[in-house]
Scaffold this active site. Structure first.
Site, mmCIF file in Angstrom:
data_model
loop_
_atom_site.group_PDB
_atom_site.id
_atom_site.type_symbol
_atom_site.label_atom_id
_atom_site.label_comp_id
_atom_site.label_asym_id
_atom_site.label_seq_id
_atom_site.Cartn_x
_atom_site.Cartn_y
_atom_site.Cartn_z
ATOM 1 N N SER A 158 0.867 -1.190 0.000
ATOM 2 C CA SER A 158 0.000 0.000 0.000
ATOM 3 C C SER A 158 0.898 1.233 0.000
ATOM 4 O O SER A 158 2.091 1.141 0.265
ATOM 5 C CB SER A 158 -0.863 0.020 1.258
ATOM 6 N N ASP A 159 0.332 2.397 -0.267
ATOM 7 C CA ASP A 159 1.091 3.614 0.004
ATOM 8 C C ASP A 159 0.909 3.934 1.496
ATOM 9 O O ASP A 159 0.176 3.272 2.223
ATOM 10 C CB ASP A 159 0.658 4.774 -0.910
ATOM 11 N N TRP A 160 1.566 4.959 1.930
ATOM 12 C CA TRP A 160 1.659 5.326 3.342
ATOM 13 C C TRP A 160 0.263 5.480 3.981
ATOM 14 O O TRP A 160 -0.466 6.415 3.654
ATOM 15 C CB TRP A 160 2.413 6.652 3.440
#
Ligand code: BGC
Length: 759
Positions: free
Chosen positions: A296-298
């Site tokens: 995932s992104d942050w």
């Protein structure tokens, strides 16, 4: 218990250390006769639920902060998590000593001794800072792009990193969006070649080698199309546009063997990308056959709640894992919430296991089970980081990125024995800003400043005057007088204007994409002195430069070039290198034209005349009242110190069956007095289709070197793939009919020929 102990002894054997032997290698990785899949299955069988979700949980380390979770100093806060096998890796931290310490805990003190990943955003170099990706795309030189990524990988791996959050391959048609700096611009064809070159550069052909790392193509998908160019904003587009314009570079990275992929923050057509089954399960895994790991992104799993889907931690966790997001970056939901969902049967164990397998496989592919310390070698760190070889490479790449936008009366190149020169602007002496966005591993005093670069090139007699004139941010004109004063004394003025490093990159959208602060006013004040001016632009996006283009005789787009900035610019300024860069993005006349891109559709009422005709009466055509439809500088544009003449486009046939090959050629001649490189560009247009087609699509290019007076026949081949598109029924293929073939120096200055594709 006994069984576990015995297994541990067999699997991991003696303690791991730098001087690990072959025999020890064999014991830590288990039976070497086994395939990676078999090793993964054996390990998976031993894992508890907690350990499984641990392998899916990635946390941000200390020192570097690129998101809302802030850590300031190296600490021991991860020690327990690592010991308990509850974290798969740490990102955005570095340094062999620290990472070695963490790895030691993982492989000596945790129950299953699974090594850690160390991730980072090495976007354009580690400590040797290379040009920003947008700049490198302007080189149209895939060898240079690949070499740049190799340099970055060699340095990052020497400092402990084995998982790189790059390449960013998001296509964008909107220069307001700050992350345009991190990608290859607006074109799917060029963007795809750059994506593949970067993957090759980072990963090499052996992921287990100590100087290669796992690349992570991002951000999947269509992150570069936020409404209004505003960072993280909503994306809504047709499937046709998604597949034709935005997806090709991710696909090219997958085809090049990229090990991992990152989801994006944005929603796409109502579904946040991190929980988007259509993107991840359908397109990425089913259609493209991607076998790697998706991170995932942050905190983007958590942020799905804020988008307004799911509504609870449990719901978004389930959405993300079921959609195919394997690893949770920094949201901690897989660690905290996923076990409960699996226990209660809300998420199938097989779904969890699939993700765990992908992570373990990645660690195997990197060779971490054999030698978890191979990326933490202090000696190599000393030797490779900022090595002479890398600095030479960085200079070679940097000069290829510079684009000559204007050169009236051949003001450039300047003579090295010029009597006097005034260097004015906030970037004249500055070093730090030259590292640009995403340069956490760089040192602020290491780039070669523009002043230093120029000083090294000019004769001893040349007098250089320097003044800052203004800064990037304030409205103060207090330093204008000093700048005007030195301009008056000099034979030529070199202005160094543009964006500071924080003005592009993540969370750096701008609605005014002209020169920030009072820089344009400073330029106007210097222009009023009547001195010849060379404008050096430093920036990470396409800018609006209408006044500059009208009034300043020589303009060089230097983007943000990193450690070798001053040297690269000086080579071009004084003619040691003849500029060969071409714009990978369209430069608009003003913000109101955005989105503006070369591969637009014709519409039923396209207007091609003089826009001024419109002043006092209404013309019912697709145009503006106040500016032409055309951009200031088109895609593919860039001048040279020499000139090139194009002959006729020659086709080997006027008609071709869909499965045949079209051979075409064009004669290109250097008609000037200097040797120079030219990017010969090939575009096509499908005139009538079952759906409308763009007026031009880039399908090939060749960068050639020509001596003065030299002429070369440049050849291209086009096949079915090049004529194919998503037809009315969304199947991918070519349709019979008339085509135009264009070849030339930029997307707006082309020679053309016609030809027909027949069934
Ligand atoms: C960015 C990613 C980056 C991540 C980790 C996020 O904010 O969107 O591109 O890889 O932070 O630093």
């Amino acid at each position: 218990m006994k069984v576990i102990k015995l297994w541990l002894v067999l699997l991991f054997g003696l303690s791991l250390s730098v001087g690990i032997t072959q025999a020890q290698n064999a014991s830590v990785s288990g039976n070497n006769e086994l395939s990676i899949d078999e090793k993964v299955e054996r390990l998976l069988d031993k894992m508890t639920l907690k350990e499984k979700v641990g392998q899916l949980s990635l946390n941000v380390g200390d020192v570097i902060n690129t998101g809302p979770t802030v850590n300031t100093k190296p600490s021991n806060k991860f020690d327990d998590l690592i010991r308990q096998g509850r974290v798969t890796g740490i990102f955005n931290t570095h340094g062999t000593a620290y990472l070695r310490r963490l790895q030691k805990i993982a492989v000596e003190d945790s129950r299953l001794k699974i090594p850690l990943l160390f991730g980072a955003d090495v976007i354009h170099g580690f400590r040797t800072v290379l040009p920003i990706p947008l700049a490198e795309a302007a080189s149209w030189d895939m060898k240079a792009v690949e070499r740049s990524s190799q340099i970055a990988a060699t340095e990052a791996t020497a400092a402990g990193i084995n998982f790189n959050f790059a390449p960013m391959v998001d296509i964008t048609r909107d220069p307001r969006w700050g992350r345009i700096a991190e990608g290859a611009g607006e074109d799917p064809y060029l963007g795809s070649l750059v994506a593949a070159a970067r993957v090759r550069g980072f990963q090499g052909d052996d992921l287990t080698a100590p100087n290669t790392l796992a690349a992570c193509v991002k951000h999947f998908a269509a992150y570069g199309a936020p409404h209004g160019g505003r960072e993280y904003n909503t994306v809504d587009m047709s499937e046709r546009m998604l597949r034709e314009i935005y997806l090709p570079p991710y696909k090219a990275a997958v085809d090049a063997g990229v090990a991992t992929m990152m989801t994006s923050f944005n929603e796409l057509n109502g579904i946040p990308a991190t929980g988007n089954d259509f993107l991840l399960n359908q397109i990425l895994r089913k259609e493209w056959g991607f076998q790697g790991m998706v991170v995932s992104d942050w905190q983007s799993i958590l942020e799905m709640k804020v988008h307004g889907v799911g509504g609870s931690d449990k719901a978004v966790t389930k959405m993300a894992i079921e959609a195919g997001t394997d690893m949770d970056m920094e949201a901690n939901l897989y660690r905290d919430v996923l076990p409960g969902l699996v226990k209660n049967g809300k998420v199938n164990t097989e779904v969890l296991d699939k993700s765990v397998r992908r992570v373990l496989k990645l660690k195997h592919k990197l060779g971490l089970f054999e030698d978890p310390y191979k990326y933490t070698n202090a000696e190599r760190e000393k030797k490779d980081v900022m090595s002479k070889e890398h600095l030479v490479g960085a200079l070679d790449i940097a000069k290829r990125c510079i684009v000559l936008l204007k050169n009236q009366n051949k003001l450039l190149p300047l003579k090295k024995d010029i009597k006097s020169l005034a260097l004015i602007g906030p970037l004249a002496k500055n070093k730090q800003e030259l590292n640009g966005t995403w340069s956490f591993f760089a040192r602020s005093n290491e780039p070669v400043s523009m002043l230093e670069g120029i000083q090294k090139k000019v004769s001893k007699q040349t007098k250089i005057y320097v003044a800052e004139g203004c800064d990037f941010y304030s409205d103060s004109k207090a330093k204008f007088a000093e700048a005007i004063n030195i301009a008056k004394k000099a034979e030529v003025v070199v202005m160094t204007l543009g964006e500071s490093a924080v003005m592009n990159g993540e969370a750096a959208s701008r609605t005014n994409i002209g020169l920030p602060g009072v820089q344009l006013e400073l330029l106007k004040a210097i222009h009023a002195t009547g001195k010849p001016i060379v404008l050096l632009l430093t920036n990470g996006r396409a800018m609006c430069l209408s006044w500059e283009d009208k009034n300043i005789p020589a303009i060089l787009e230097t983007w943000t070039l990193g450690t070798q900035t001053g040297n690269a610019i000086a080579e071009v300024l004084f003619g040691d290198y003849n500029p060969s860069g071409k714009l990978p993005v369209t430069f608009p006349r003003n913000v109101g034209q955005i989105p503006i891109y070369y591969n637009y559709k014709h519409t039923g009422r396209l207007y091609k005349g003089d826009y001024k005709e419109h002043k006092s009466r209404r013309i019912y055509l697709s145009k503006y009242r106040d500016v032409p439809n055309t951009p200031l500088y088109p895609f593919g544009y860039g001048l040279s110190y020499t000139t090139f003449k194009y002959g006729k486009v020659m086709l080997d046939k006027k008609q071709m069956k869909i499965n045949e090959t079209l051979n075409l050629s064009i004669q290109v001649k250097n008609t000037g007095k200097r040797a120079g490189e030219e990017v010969v560009q090939l575009y096509i247009r499908d005139l009538i289709g079952s759906v409308t087609r763009p007026v031009k699509e880039l399908k090939g290019f060749k960068k050639i070197m020509l001596k003065p007076g030299e002429s070369k026949k440049v050849q291209f081949q086009l096949t079915k793939k090049d004529f194919s598109f998503y037809r009315k029924d969304m199947s991918f293929g070519a349709e019979a009919g008339q085509f135009k073939i264009f070849v030339g120096t930029n997307s707006a200055d082309l020679k053309e020929a016609t030809f027909e594709l027949i069934d």
